[in-house]
Each structure stands twice: as C-alpha cells, then as structure tokens.
Write a protein that holds these residues in place. Structure first.
Motif, short mmCIF file in Angstrom:
data_model
loop_
_atom_site.label_atom_id
_atom_site.label_comp_id
_atom_site.label_asym_id
_atom_site.label_seq_id
_atom_site.Cartn_x
_atom_site.Cartn_y
_atom_site.Cartn_z
N ASN A 226 0.82 -1.22 0.00
CA ASN A 226 0.00 0.00 0.00
C ASN A 226 0.85 1.27 0.00
O ASN A 226 0.49 2.26 -0.63
N ILE A 227 1.94 1.22 0.74
CA ILE A 227 2.73 2.46 0.93
C ILE A 227 3.71 2.70 -0.22
O ILE A 227 4.05 3.83 -0.53
N SER A 228 4.18 1.61 -0.86
CA SER A 228 5.17 1.79 -1.92
C SER A 228 4.50 2.37 -3.16
O SER A 228 3.37 2.04 -3.47
N GLY A 229 5.22 3.23 -3.85
CA GLY A 229 4.69 3.82 -5.08
C GLY A 229 3.65 4.87 -4.80
O GLY A 229 3.82 6.04 -5.12
N LYS A 230 2.54 4.47 -4.12
CA LYS A 230 1.45 5.43 -3.88
C LYS A 230 1.87 6.49 -2.86
O LYS A 230 1.63 7.68 -3.04
N VAL A 231 2.46 6.06 -1.75
CA VAL A 231 2.78 7.01 -0.68
C VAL A 231 4.26 7.39 -0.69
O VAL A 231 4.61 8.54 -0.53
N LEU A 232 5.11 6.40 -0.87
CA LEU A 232 6.55 6.68 -0.88
C LEU A 232 7.20 6.20 -2.17
O LEU A 232 7.24 5.00 -2.44
N LYS A 233 7.70 7.15 -2.94
CA LYS A 233 8.39 6.78 -4.18
C LYS A 233 9.88 6.58 -3.89
O LYS A 233 10.37 6.94 -2.82
#
Length: 388
Positions: free
Chosen positions: A338-345
């Motif tokens: 959930n956090i990768s890409g969407k929240v933290l690049k």
C-alpha cells in the motif's frame, strides 16, 4: 541487553545454525593439517564468530572426533562445554587498571569465571552485553600490556595434555597498542602446536601489524532461513513469529534472541501505526508516540530504527518490482504494497533511509530520544505531505 534466553550450548559445530561451508572448511583444514597458527574469526555482530571458534577448539581437543564434528561425549568435549580445558587460555577486555600488581590476580580469576559464564549463556553477545553482564558501567575497558605478558607467559609453558595450546583473544580491537606490540613476536614465531584465535566484529580497528600475521576466517551473517529454523527447532518461536523475527534480525542472532523477548511488541506494527500518524499529520498521536519512545530502553529504541530501515528496504524492493526478494508476510506485506509507489516513491525512500540511519547514529551516541523521534517524525510527515 534484555536477553533472558538461556540455551545450553555444547560448543559443537552442530549447535551453530547453518553455515555448512565454513564448518566444512575448518574441519578440512584440521584433517589436512592446513590450520594456520594464527586465525582471525571475523563476522558481523550477532554472527557465529565466537561460537565457530569455540566449536573448532572442541573439535581439536576431542578424543574421538567424527567426520563432521566433535563427539560431544568424551571428557575433553565435556570440559569444553564448560570452557575449562587447561590448554585453552582466554584474553578479553577488562576494566583498565592504574597499576597492575599481583594482588589483583584473585579478582582476575573471578573475571575469567564471569567471561566463561557470559560466553556460555550469551555466545552471540557483544562487548556492550559483556559490560552489562559484569556491571562494569561506563568504565574504560582494554586488554592491557600486563595481560599480554600473561599471554606470553602462558604460551611459553608446556602443553598440559600434549595437544594444542590455544590462546583465544575475544574483542582484540581492545588491545592496548603496547599489548599488541608485545604480542607481535609470539604471533610471528609461536611454539609448535600453539594456536592463536582472535575473535572480532571490528577487524577494521585492529593494527595492520596484527592483521598481517593472521589468516582471516570470514563468518557471514546468518540467512533468514537459518535464523528461522533455529528459533523453531529450539522452541523459541512459532513459524509465523520466527518468520517476522528472522526478517527483522537481518542475520544477527543476538538481535533475534532480543526480539524473541519482545515478539509481542510487533515492531513492524509500530512502524505501520507511526507512518500512518505521519501520513495523516496527526501531531497529537506523533507526540504521544514520541513520549512512549522516550520511555523505552535504548536497545528497543535502536531496534525500532532498524525495523524502520528494514521496512524502507522492502518498500524500495517493491518499487523496483523485485517482489521475489521481499521478506515481509501477511499484514506487513499488505502495508508495504500500500505504501510503496502510492505514498513513498523511490527518491523519498532514499531520503528517509538517510534520516533513519542518522537517528540510529544519534541514539548510539546518547542523543535525546524524544527529540530524535519527533524530528524524524516531522521529516517523514513532510515527505509524505509532498507526495500526497
């Protein structure tokens, strides 16, 4: 270290999880008479550098050695399990004395007894654990010139039982320069059947004159699978906990044991909640977490930073499409997804990696935990705000 796990080690190769290639190399060196007279067992913290060195000693002293290990039953193996073989000598850091005199001999014997107990109970421990184990507080430790004299003296005597005389120096990076220099000659030209074993996690801190006189035995960190199967076999964790602990410990068995003590803390869950508070810019929650962080002990604080670094590593791998290298499972994997890409690049994860490393560095140097955590939280929240 809050590690209360006691495991009975018999000082054999079989006690060490995995590392088959290192065990085989050492046994072959003994069988083919290729063992160098000075060996440097070097591995990262929490590796088998000490246990591997002790297992080699057990094999060398064993009266009925097998193809791949000592017998574990003869009187020599029994004595090795208590580290009381007369031809095996130990040197290790102790509190620096202003004056060395004979009256201190009795006290030193107590320190030796204490070191044996430490090596048996916490064979994957580090120098800080040893200080804590002995209540040395923050006094200066070293291996003094007087200790070096005693090493030379011990090795000049005939072997008690006709086999190897072994001098094991644990944490040789604490050798006082004058002590190191005093040992150079005997390291260069030892008596026959004399073996020097140096055990360290800080080879870069050793004098080059010492390094150049030893043959390096590199001990790698444990694999996740080795840590996991060890914890399950020893009955220290069930499969799902062992999975999580192995990932967080990252090859460090000392850290794995510490996490077994704290498995209910579920460190990754803490990171999930913390990152969520940062993402929502929920400052009330962040300040509450900072208070909790400040109240926890130093090891737990550093452990949370290391867990954060592990989570960031997982996010980096996910962003790079390297799912096969991910080590998280179940809820933790869902969090990473959930956090990768969407929240933290990728570029943000790189910045955070630096921030977490810096926080760990400041905690090591006794910085204010509440300030460090709050500052780090603000940086995480700032980065997440830019992205969302």
């Amino acid at each position: 270290m809050g590690n209360h796990i006691l495991i009975n080690y018999s000082m054999q190769f079989a006690d060490i999880p995995g590392l088959p290639e290192t065990k085989e190399n050492l046994i072959n060196a003994v069988k083919n008479n290729h063992l160098a007279h000075a060996l440097l067992f070097h591995g990262p913290e929490g590796s088998a550098n000490l246990t591997m060195a002790l297992a080699l000693c057990t094999y060398l002293y064993c009266e009925k050695p097998g193809e791949m290990d000592s017998c574990g039953e003869c009187s020599s193996c029994q004595r090795m399990s208590r580290l009381v073989v007369p031809d095996l000598n130990f040197a290790f850091p102790t509190i620096a004395k202003v004056k060395e005199d004979d009256k201190e001999d009795e006290e030193k014997i107590d320190v030796l007894t204490s070191w044996r107990k430490f090596a048996i109970e916490q064979p994957y421990g580090n120098v800080h654990d040893f200080i804590y184990f002995n209540n040395f507080e923050k006094k200066q430790l070293n291996i003094s010139k007087g200790a070096a004299r005693k090493i030379i003296q011990a090795l000049s005597l005939m072997s008690f039982e006709g086999g190897y005389k072994i001098m094991m120096i644990w944490a040789p990076e604490f050798l006082h320069p004058s002590a190191a220099n005093a040992l150079l000659k005997i390291l260069e030209e030892p008596q026959p059947k004399t073996l020097f074993i140096l055990v360290t996690s800080q080879a870069d801190q050793l004098l080059t004159t010492i390094l150049s006189r030893t043959q390096k035995v590199t001990i790698r960190g444990f694999s996740d699978e080795e840590v996991k199967s060890h914890l399950i076999t020893k009955g220290l964790a069930d499969e799902s906990s062992a999975d999580q602990i192995a990932m967080l410990a990252d090859g460090n068995l000392r850290e794995a044991y510490r996490l077994v003590d704290q498995v209910e803390d579920l460190q990754v869950k803490k990171i999930r909640e913390w990152f969520l508070s940062c993402y929502k810019a929920d400052f009330k929650s962040i300040f509450g977490l900072a208070d909790d962080f400040h109240k926890s002990d130093k090891e737990a604080q550093k452990s949370l930073m290391l867990t954060g670094l592990n989570v960031l590593r997982e996010i980096l791998l996910k962003n790079a499409g390297l799912d096969q290298l991910l080590r998280t499972h179940d809820e933790d994997r869902a969090f990473v997804n959930n956090i990768s890409g969407k929240v933290l690049k990728e570029e943000h994860v790189g910045k955070l990696y630096g921030e977490f490393n810096m926080a760990h560095y400041h905690l090591e140097r006794n910085g204010n935990a509440k300030f460090i955590f709050t500052d780090l939280s603000m940086n995480v929240a700032k980065l997440m705000a830019k992205i969302s």
